[in-house]
Design an enzyme around this catalytic site. Structure first.
Site, PDB file in Angstrom:
ATOM      1  N   CYS A   1      26.082   4.964 -14.296  1.00 37.90           N
ATOM      2  CA  CYS A   1      27.485   5.050 -13.878  1.00 37.90           C
ATOM      3  C   CYS A   1      27.969   6.489 -13.801  1.00 37.90           C
ATOM      4  O   CYS A   1      27.341   7.411 -14.304  1.00 37.90           O
ATOM      5  CB  CYS A   1      28.366   4.289 -14.870  1.00 37.90           C
ATOM      6  SG  CYS A   1      28.043   2.518 -14.892  1.00 37.90           S
TER       7      CYS A   1
ATOM      8  N   HIS B   1      33.983   4.855 -14.146  1.00 36.65           N
ATOM      9  CA  HIS B   1      34.793   4.383 -15.270  1.00 36.65           C
ATOM     10  C   HIS B   1      35.146   5.525 -16.223  1.00 36.65           C
ATOM     11  O   HIS B   1      34.615   6.627 -16.114  1.00 36.65           O
ATOM     12  CB  HIS B   1      34.055   3.266 -16.032  1.00 36.65           C
ATOM     13  CG  HIS B   1      32.766   3.703 -16.660  1.00 36.65           C
ATOM     14  ND1 HIS B   1      32.708   4.380 -17.855  1.00 36.65           N
ATOM     15  CD2 HIS B   1      31.484   3.550 -16.241  1.00 36.65           C
ATOM     16  CE1 HIS B   1      31.448   4.626 -18.161  1.00 36.65           C
ATOM     17  NE2 HIS B   1      30.675   4.136 -17.187  1.00 36.65           N
TER      18      HIS B   1
END
Length: 198
Positions: free
Chosen positions: A174, A158
């Protein structure tokens, strides 16, 4: 025949001599800074040059398929190869804060979202009780402007609005990219793109 020393040549020589110490210092440090104290022992310094080195998808995947994405935690870089066999992109990234938070192996992209909402995991809220239960997409959202969800729950590729995180161990698992980079990658990545976290 006598050589002629010009003013320009003299100035270039002086500039080169003055910049040499800075060049030597730059060559002895990592390409990406860390939050850790610098290593003083020059033999144990690891140069982080792989972040800027093109890799081959064949070294990591059996087939190209609709595309392949490699997130290299060590060099803090994301490599993307398009299914056309021609497209290749390389982006600096943020990576998990610790080995405990790092999941390695093969997965794939199963969903994509523009301006994604964010739901912190229970572990994240335990570490920081001030986190909201949910945050709408938009400025300040930790997922930035685009997100690509993997088969692993709570693991994403992301964007981020906090550009200080890129090139650092700063995520809860992440892989983060600058918003402009994740927007470029988002347009190329298809559902089913193979992913390897290395």
């Amino acid at each position: 025949m006598a050589s002629r020393i010009t003013r320009r040549a003299t100035l270039l020589g002086i500039a080169g001599a003055l910049s040499s110490p800075a060049l030597l210092r730059a060559q002895s440090t990592d390409a990406f800074p860390t939050d850790e104290a610098p290593i003083r022992d020059t033999e144990s310094v690891k140069r982080n040059i792989s972040a800027f080195t093109q890799q081959n998808w064949q070294d990591h995947f059996d087939e190209l398929g609709v595309g392949c994405l490699l997130a290299d935690v060590t060099s803090r870089a994301v490599h993307y190869w398009g299914g056309d066999g021609e497209t290749y992109r390389l982006f600096p990234s943020s990576v998990p804060m610790s080995e405990e938070l790092t999941k390695r192996g093969y997965t794939k992209v199963v969903r994509k979202a523009k301006n994604p909402g964010w739901t912190p995991t229970a572990n994240m809220r335990e570490r920081d009780p001030s986190l909201p239960k949910y945050m709408e997409g938009g400025p300040g959202n930790p997922l930035g402007t685009r997100a690509m969800y993997l088969t692993w729950p709570a693991y994403l590729v992301h964007g981020t609005h906090d550009t200080r995180k890129i090139g650092r161990q700063s995520s809860s698992g992440c892989i983060g990219l600058y918003n402009q980079h994740v927007e470029e990658l988002y347009e190329m990545v298809e559902i089913g793109t193979q992913v390897r976290i290395l």
